[in-house]
Design a protein around this motif. Sequence first.
Motif, PDB file in Angstrom:
ATOM      1  N   GLU A  30       1.656   9.867  22.657  1.00  0.00           N
ATOM      2  CA  GLU A  30       2.936   9.613  21.983  1.00  0.00           C
ATOM      3  C   GLU A  30       3.100   8.122  21.696  1.00  0.00           C
ATOM      4  O   GLU A  30       3.602   7.735  20.630  1.00  0.00           O
ATOM      5  CB  GLU A  30       4.099  10.113  22.833  1.00  0.00           C
ATOM      6  N   GLU A  31       2.667   7.287  22.612  1.00  0.00           N
ATOM      7  CA  GLU A  31       2.772   5.837  22.395  1.00  0.00           C
ATOM      8  C   GLU A  31       1.931   5.409  21.189  1.00  0.00           C
ATOM      9  O   GLU A  31       2.368   4.593  20.369  1.00  0.00           O
ATOM     10  CB  GLU A  31       2.304   5.091  23.648  1.00  0.00           C
ATOM     11  N   GLU A  32       0.712   5.960  21.080  1.00  0.00           N
ATOM     12  CA  GLU A  32      -0.155   5.632  19.951  1.00  0.00           C
ATOM     13  C   GLU A  32       0.429   6.153  18.639  1.00  0.00           C
ATOM     14  O   GLU A  32       0.351   5.486  17.598  1.00  0.00           O
ATOM     15  CB  GLU A  32      -1.549   6.221  20.169  1.00  0.00           C
ATOM     16  N   ARG A  33       1.042   7.343  18.689  1.00  0.00           N
ATOM     17  CA  ARG A  33       1.665   7.896  17.486  1.00  0.00           C
ATOM     18  C   ARG A  33       2.788   6.987  16.993  1.00  0.00           C
ATOM     19  O   ARG A  33       2.945   6.765  15.790  1.00  0.00           O
ATOM     20  CB  ARG A  33       2.209   9.296  17.773  1.00  0.00           C
ATOM     21  N   ARG A  34       3.579   6.490  17.923  1.00  0.00           N
ATOM     22  CA  ARG A  34       4.704   5.624  17.538  1.00  0.00           C
ATOM     23  C   ARG A  34       4.223   4.344  16.853  1.00  0.00           C
ATOM     24  O   ARG A  34       4.948   3.752  16.045  1.00  0.00           O
ATOM     25  CB  ARG A  34       5.556   5.292  18.765  1.00  0.00           C
ATOM     26  N   MET A  35       3.012   3.938  17.152  1.00  0.00           N
ATOM     27  CA  MET A  35       2.477   2.726  16.537  1.00  0.00           C
ATOM     28  C   MET A  35       2.240   2.918  15.032  1.00  0.00           C
ATOM     29  O   MET A  35       2.134   1.945  14.285  1.00  0.00           O
ATOM     30  CB  MET A  35       1.171   2.320  17.227  1.00  0.00           C
ATOM     31  N   TYR A  36       2.166   4.168  14.588  1.00  0.00           N
ATOM     32  CA  TYR A  36       1.966   4.446  13.166  1.00  0.00           C
ATOM     33  C   TYR A  36       3.281   4.514  12.388  1.00  0.00           C
ATOM     34  O   TYR A  36       3.269   4.655  11.165  1.00  0.00           O
ATOM     35  CB  TYR A  36       1.204   5.766  12.987  1.00  0.00           C
ATOM     36  N   ARG A  37       4.410   4.422  13.087  1.00  0.00           N
ATOM     37  CA  ARG A  37       5.701   4.539  12.412  1.00  0.00           C
ATOM     38  C   ARG A  37       5.867   3.507  11.302  1.00  0.00           C
ATOM     39  O   ARG A  37       6.264   3.838  10.181  1.00  0.00           O
ATOM     40  CB  ARG A  37       6.845   4.402  13.435  1.00  0.00           C
ATOM     41  N   SER A  38       5.556   2.256  11.590  1.00  0.00           N
ATOM     42  CA  SER A  38       5.776   1.219  10.581  1.00  0.00           C
ATOM     43  C   SER A  38       4.869   1.414   9.363  1.00  0.00           C
ATOM     44  O   SER A  38       5.270   1.145   8.229  1.00  0.00           O
ATOM     45  CB  SER A  38       5.570  -0.178  11.183  1.00  0.00           C
ATOM     46  N   ASP A  39       3.632   1.906   9.602  1.00  0.00           N
ATOM     47  CA  ASP A  39       2.748   2.224   8.474  1.00  0.00           C
ATOM     48  C   ASP A  39       3.380   3.283   7.573  1.00  0.00           C
ATOM     49  O   ASP A  39       3.324   3.191   6.342  1.00  0.00           O
ATOM     50  CB  ASP A  39       1.399   2.747   8.981  1.00  0.00           C
ATOM     51  N   ILE A  40       3.970   4.288   8.203  1.00  0.00           N
ATOM     52  CA  ILE A  40       4.566   5.391   7.444  1.00  0.00           C
ATOM     53  C   ILE A  40       5.841   4.944   6.731  1.00  0.00           C
ATOM     54  O   ILE A  40       6.079   5.298   5.567  1.00  0.00           O
ATOM     55  CB  ILE A  40       4.819   6.584   8.379  1.00  0.00           C
ATOM     56  N   PHE A  41       6.658   4.125   7.413  1.00  0.00           N
ATOM     57  CA  PHE A  41       7.857   3.591   6.753  1.00  0.00           C
ATOM     58  C   PHE A  41       7.462   2.749   5.531  1.00  0.00           C
ATOM     59  O   PHE A  41       8.099   2.800   4.486  1.00  0.00           O
ATOM     60  CB  PHE A  41       8.666   2.748   7.731  1.00  0.00           C
ATOM     61  N   GLN A  42       6.408   1.968   5.701  1.00  0.00           N
ATOM     62  CA  GLN A  42       5.905   1.152   4.586  1.00  0.00           C
ATOM     63  C   GLN A  42       5.437   2.044   3.436  1.00  0.00           C
ATOM     64  O   GLN A  42       5.676   1.745   2.261  1.00  0.00           O
ATOM     65  CB  GLN A  42       4.759   0.265   5.073  1.00  0.00           C
ATOM     66  N   HIS A  43       4.785   3.149   3.784  1.00  0.00           N
ATOM     67  CA  HIS A  43       4.297   4.096   2.780  1.00  0.00           C
ATOM     68  C   HIS A  43       5.478   4.675   1.991  1.00  0.00           C
ATOM     69  O   HIS A  43       5.413   4.823   0.755  1.00  0.00           O
ATOM     70  CB  HIS A  43       3.532   5.221   3.480  1.00  0.00           C
ATOM     71  N   VAL A  44       6.566   4.997   2.683  1.00  0.00           N
ATOM     72  CA  VAL A  44       7.769   5.529   2.033  1.00  0.00           C
ATOM     73  C   VAL A  44       8.307   4.531   1.017  1.00  0.00           C
ATOM     74  O   VAL A  44       8.576   4.874  -0.143  1.00  0.00           O
ATOM     75  CB  VAL A  44       8.849   5.860   3.082  1.00  0.00           C
ATOM     76  N   LEU A  45       8.457   3.277   1.431  1.00  0.00           N
ATOM     77  CA  LEU A  45       9.056   2.265   0.562  1.00  0.00           C
ATOM     78  C   LEU A  45       8.150   1.920  -0.613  1.00  0.00           C
ATOM     79  O   LEU A  45       8.623   1.676  -1.725  1.00  0.00           O
ATOM     80  CB  LEU A  45       9.395   1.013   1.379  1.00  0.00           C
TER      81      LEU A  45
END
Length: 337
Positions: free
Chosen positions: A74-89
């Motif tokens: 779960e900790e490693e998954r959370r590290m991808y959040r900013s990549d995904i937010f960037q992908h959205v924008l």
Amino acid sequence: MFDCILHRNEKCKAMKRKERSDEIDSQIREDSIRRKRRSGPWKEWRVVVLGAEGSGRSTIFKQMRIMHQGGYSEEERRMYRSDIFQHVLRSVEDVLSVIHELGLAYAEEDPLVKYVSEHSPTEDPASLSSELVSGTDRFWHDQLVKSVVEQHGSWGDHFEDNGHHFLSQITRIGSPDYVPTDQDILLARTSKTGTIMETTFSIEEQPIYLYALVRNNSLLYRNSPLDFFDSMTSAIFCVSLSDYDKVKGGGEAEKQNRLADSLALWKGIVNSPLFYPCCLILFLNKLDVFRRKLPKVPLEAYFPDYIGGNDVTKAATYILDEFKRASQTRRTVVYPQ
């Protein structure tokens, strides 16, 4: 009689496949003998994933991690959040750019539009505010946006790959307790990786060391120690089929077709003594995007000698044949069937 002819044709095809299989097996045995003479028996497999930018190298790497290493914590998954937010924008910015190019306008006073215009698409947002989430959801369901995406959603450099996945699920992705799924991680473009990603796993007790070169292609020839590639047993070269209408480069004069660039990189690798010890595997990637795009964006508009229309099998076979022709070596190369 017709049945007899078909039977003979099928028999000939089967014989040719058998001959090709025997040829590959023979070459692999010869490569194995050569390696044993040089460095002793293989005790491990070292595989490097290569390819041009956007070809899916990091996706292959992440798939192996999920399949053979139990996935991500779960900790490693959370590290991808900013990549995904960037992908959205970035995806929102792509759609807004096309709307602007068409001479249309979308609520210029909207907080989402203001945010995207004031922030670089390369920034790594730590979170998405509730205002941005609601704005993105409203944006995705707007009739103008739907029309633009439907008509232009597969056109060349206009849109970020997989933007549809993230924009259509913005409510889930924008929730405060959001934890990326395997699918989210696979589809997001990774921005924080260094030059080389590496991991280790085993298949049937056989240790496999997997490496992915995820930055600067000049690394292949100038910045890597020769013994890095000399120690590899296999190399997977990824090709994005959907890149046939995209360009890379800076100024207008420097732009080059991405598929042509991938082909040039493959030619340099497959014919280079640097990779001679490796068994090379060509991997044609992003077939799903290619299948959606082909009816809207003709392959012959970018490769004029192609004559197969929007038949996906014919188009993919044409591209595969281009890569086969680029090989001038008698070494072991595994092509997709």
